[in-house]
Design a protein around this motif. Sequence first.
Motif, PDB file in Angstrom:
ATOM      1  N   ALA A 144      -3.409  11.891 -11.003  1.00 17.96           N
ATOM      2  CA  ALA A 144      -3.401  13.153 -11.748  1.00 17.96           C
ATOM      3  C   ALA A 144      -3.492  14.377 -10.857  1.00 17.96           C
ATOM      4  O   ALA A 144      -3.348  15.496 -11.337  1.00 17.96           O
ATOM      5  N   SER A 145      -3.749  14.180  -9.574  1.00 20.46           N
ATOM      6  CA  SER A 145      -3.831  15.322  -8.662  1.00 20.46           C
ATOM      7  C   SER A 145      -2.772  15.211  -7.571  1.00 20.46           C
ATOM      8  O   SER A 145      -1.749  15.870  -7.611  1.00 20.46           O
ATOM      9  N   ILE A 146      -3.020  14.317  -6.633  1.00 23.97           N
ATOM     10  CA  ILE A 146      -2.129  14.211  -5.474  1.00 23.97           C
ATOM     11  C   ILE A 146      -0.730  13.765  -5.887  1.00 23.97           C
ATOM     12  O   ILE A 146       0.261  14.243  -5.360  1.00 23.97           O
ATOM     13  N   GLY A 147      -0.668  12.852  -6.853  1.00 27.52           N
ATOM     14  CA  GLY A 147       0.616  12.267  -7.215  1.00 27.52           C
ATOM     15  C   GLY A 147       1.164  12.713  -8.546  1.00 27.52           C
ATOM     16  O   GLY A 147       1.936  11.972  -9.176  1.00 27.52           O
ATOM     17  N   THR A 148       0.801  13.913  -8.987  1.00 33.16           N
ATOM     18  CA  THR A 148       1.283  14.377 -10.299  1.00 33.16           C
ATOM     19  C   THR A 148       2.808  14.362 -10.380  1.00 33.16           C
ATOM     20  O   THR A 148       3.385  13.884 -11.360  1.00 33.16           O
ATOM     21  N   ALA A 149       3.454  14.885  -9.362  1.00 33.44           N
ATOM     22  CA  ALA A 149       4.926  14.956  -9.406  1.00 33.44           C
ATOM     23  C   ALA A 149       5.532  13.566  -9.457  1.00 33.44           C
ATOM     24  O   ALA A 149       6.488  13.323 -10.223  1.00 33.44           O
ATOM     25  N   GLU A 150       4.975  12.641  -8.669  1.00 32.04           N
ATOM     26  CA  GLU A 150       5.560  11.296  -8.609  1.00 32.04           C
ATOM     27  C   GLU A 150       5.487  10.585  -9.957  1.00 32.04           C
ATOM     28  O   GLU A 150       6.445   9.953 -10.400  1.00 32.04           O
ATOM     29  N   ILE A 151       4.328  10.681 -10.631  1.00 35.14           N
ATOM     30  CA  ILE A 151       4.204   9.951 -11.895  1.00 35.14           C
ATOM     31  C   ILE A 151       5.042  10.624 -12.984  1.00 35.14           C
ATOM     32  O   ILE A 151       5.647   9.936 -13.819  1.00 35.14           O
ATOM     33  N   VAL A 152       5.104  11.949 -12.985  1.00 31.09           N
ATOM     34  CA  VAL A 152       5.896  12.642 -14.008  1.00 31.09           C
ATOM     35  C   VAL A 152       7.370  12.262 -13.885  1.00 31.09           C
ATOM     36  O   VAL A 152       8.030  11.932 -14.880  1.00 31.09           O
ATOM     37  N   GLU A 156       0.846  -1.191   0.000  1.00 30.20           N
ATOM     38  CA  GLU A 156       0.000   0.000   0.000  1.00 30.20           C
ATOM     39  C   GLU A 156       0.887   1.248   0.000  1.00 30.20           C
ATOM     40  O   GLU A 156       1.923   1.277   0.652  1.00 30.20           O
ATOM     41  N   ALA A 157       0.464   2.254  -0.771  1.00 30.44           N
ATOM     42  CA  ALA A 157       1.216   3.514  -0.807  1.00 30.44           C
ATOM     43  C   ALA A 157       0.322   4.640  -0.302  1.00 30.44           C
ATOM     44  O   ALA A 157      -0.896   4.595  -0.461  1.00 30.44           O
ATOM     45  N   SER A 158       0.922   5.645   0.280  1.00 27.42           N
ATOM     46  CA  SER A 158       0.149   6.808   0.704  1.00 27.42           C
ATOM     47  C   SER A 158      -0.242   7.630  -0.523  1.00 27.42           C
ATOM     48  O   SER A 158       0.183   7.350  -1.652  1.00 27.42           O
ATOM     49  N   HIS A 159      -1.012   8.686  -0.320  1.00 28.97           N
ATOM     50  CA  HIS A 159      -1.652   9.447  -1.379  1.00 28.97           C
ATOM     51  C   HIS A 159      -0.709   9.839  -2.526  1.00 28.97           C
ATOM     52  O   HIS A 159       0.184  10.669  -2.351  1.00 28.97           O
ATOM     53  N   GLY A 160      -0.924   9.244  -3.686  1.00 28.01           N
ATOM     54  CA  GLY A 160      -0.181   9.610  -4.884  1.00 28.01           C
ATOM     55  C   GLY A 160       1.235   9.094  -4.957  1.00 28.01           C
ATOM     56  O   GLY A 160       1.936   9.348  -5.939  1.00 28.01           O
ATOM     57  N   ARG A 161       1.681   8.379  -3.942  1.00 26.07           N
ATOM     58  CA  ARG A 161       3.096   8.001  -3.876  1.00 26.07           C
ATOM     59  C   ARG A 161       3.387   6.632  -4.483  1.00 26.07           C
ATOM     60  O   ARG A 161       4.511   6.138  -4.393  1.00 26.07           O
ATOM     61  N   ALA A 162       2.416   6.004  -5.120  1.00 25.53           N
ATOM     62  CA  ALA A 162       2.625   4.664  -5.666  1.00 25.53           C
ATOM     63  C   ALA A 162       3.822   4.585  -6.619  1.00 25.53           C
ATOM     64  O   ALA A 162       4.609   3.626  -6.536  1.00 25.53           O
ATOM     65  N   PRO A 163       4.026   5.564  -7.526  1.00 26.31           N
ATOM     66  CA  PRO A 163       5.198   5.456  -8.411  1.00 26.31           C
ATOM     67  C   PRO A 163       6.523   5.514  -7.651  1.00 26.31           C
ATOM     68  O   PRO A 163       7.493   4.851  -8.040  1.00 26.31           O
ATOM     69  N   ALA A 164       6.561   6.304  -6.582  1.00 29.53           N
ATOM     70  CA  ALA A 164       7.791   6.388  -5.789  1.00 29.53           C
ATOM     71  C   ALA A 164       8.037   5.080  -5.044  1.00 29.53           C
ATOM     72  O   ALA A 164       9.174   4.581  -4.975  1.00 29.53           O
ATOM     73  N   VAL A 165       6.965   4.502  -4.487  1.00 30.84           N
ATOM     74  CA  VAL A 165       7.093   3.215  -3.794  1.00 30.84           C
ATOM     75  C   VAL A 165       7.510   2.128  -4.781  1.00 30.84           C
ATOM     76  O   VAL A 165       8.403   1.317  -4.505  1.00 30.84           O
ATOM     77  N   ALA A 166       6.857   2.124  -5.955  1.00 33.99           N
ATOM     78  CA  ALA A 166       7.181   1.116  -6.965  1.00 33.99           C
ATOM     79  C   ALA A 166       8.624   1.249  -7.437  1.00 33.99           C
ATOM     80  O   ALA A 166       9.303   0.245  -7.691  1.00 33.99           O
ATOM     81  N   THR A 167       9.095   2.480  -7.538  1.00 36.48           N
ATOM     82  CA  THR A 167      10.489   2.706  -7.931  1.00 36.48           C
ATOM     83  C   THR A 167      11.435   2.053  -6.932  1.00 36.48           C
ATOM     84  O   THR A 167      12.387   1.349  -7.309  1.00 36.48           O
ATOM     85  N   GLY A 168      11.145   2.274  -5.641  1.00 34.88           N
ATOM     86  CA  GLY A 168      11.991   1.678  -4.603  1.00 34.88           C
ATOM     87  C   GLY A 168      11.949   0.161  -4.627  1.00 34.88           C
ATOM     88  O   GLY A 168      12.984  -0.511  -4.519  1.00 34.88           O
ATOM     89  N   VAL A 169      10.743  -0.384  -4.761  1.00 38.61           N
ATOM     90  CA  VAL A 169      10.589  -1.844  -4.785  1.00 38.61           C
ATOM     91  C   VAL A 169      11.352  -2.441  -5.973  1.00 38.61           C
ATOM     92  O   VAL A 169      12.062  -3.436  -5.845  1.00 38.61           O
ATOM     93  N   LYS A 170      11.193  -1.816  -7.141  1.00 42.51           N
ATOM     94  CA  LYS A 170      11.841  -2.344  -8.348  1.00 42.51           C
ATOM     95  C   LYS A 170      13.364  -2.257  -8.259  1.00 42.51           C
ATOM     96  O   LYS A 170      14.072  -3.167  -8.713  1.00 42.51           O
ATOM     97  N   ARG A 171      13.860  -1.184  -7.673  1.00 47.29           N
ATOM     98  CA  ARG A 171      15.319  -1.044  -7.584  1.00 47.29           C
ATOM     99  C   ARG A 171      15.922  -2.033  -6.588  1.00 47.29           C
ATOM    100  O   ARG A 171      17.046  -2.496  -6.767  1.00 47.29           O
TER     101      ARG A 171
END
Length: 248
Positions: free
Chosen positions: A98-106, A66-81
């Motif tokens: 598209a809102s909370i996690g815009t920076a993370e996905i970009v 589970e990731a906190s608001h919008g942080r799934a791409p950052a968590v996935a990055t860590g897991v994958k690395r």
Amino acid sequence: MEKIAGYPESLDNQSTHYCPGCTHGIIHRLIAEVIDELEIREETIGVAPVGCAVLCYEYFDVDMHEASHGRAPAVATGVKRVHPDKTVFTYQGDGDLASIGTAEIVHAANRGENITTIFVNNAIYGMTGGQMAPTSLEGQKTTTSPYGRSIKDSGNPIKMTEMLAVLDGPAYIARVSVHNPKEIRKAKKAIKKAFQMQLEGKGFALVEVLSTCPTNWGISPTDGLKWLEEMMLPKYPLDVFKDIEEVE
């Protein structure tokens, strides 16, 4: 006798919490079928978002985080690395991505992280009561835009897929829909391609899936499918917006 249908092994047999007419369940099944067909269930790690799909870890029979608001791409990055041998995907709605996690996905896309993102766009905040989302359409009535979304006051709906496709990092960016059987088959093909790109080490892949929210749109499930087709498709056209394999 050849088996032509069955319940995906990567999908737990849980009673759904989604509203009638919501297409999250279809998208879950497509992902599970792809994981089964690629035979990667034991090597897959999913990252769940906030929002309606927050409980998706209850449905997928794979390791989930589970990731906190919008942080799934950052968590996935860590897991994958940490686990480069694993197949890592995020499952995110439009409010989360598209809102909370815009920076993370970009930034995950721009870095070309070797992960897969499934982005579910239903043009509204579902779980928290039907507020206007970044993807809500011009004139769309929501609980926070009762007179319809105003471009002057709220800006234009954000086309995340087109925005990410211009970056150098992504390997595969596509938008699909699940409003009829023909498009569901196309959606599965795109989702499978997104996972295959990761398995081949080609980098970041995202599939935006247009979905329904009859409850917060205030219409029936059947009319929800029509609304998606008539209202969302003109604003969010279906296409493959980037595929590095086509230019290699």
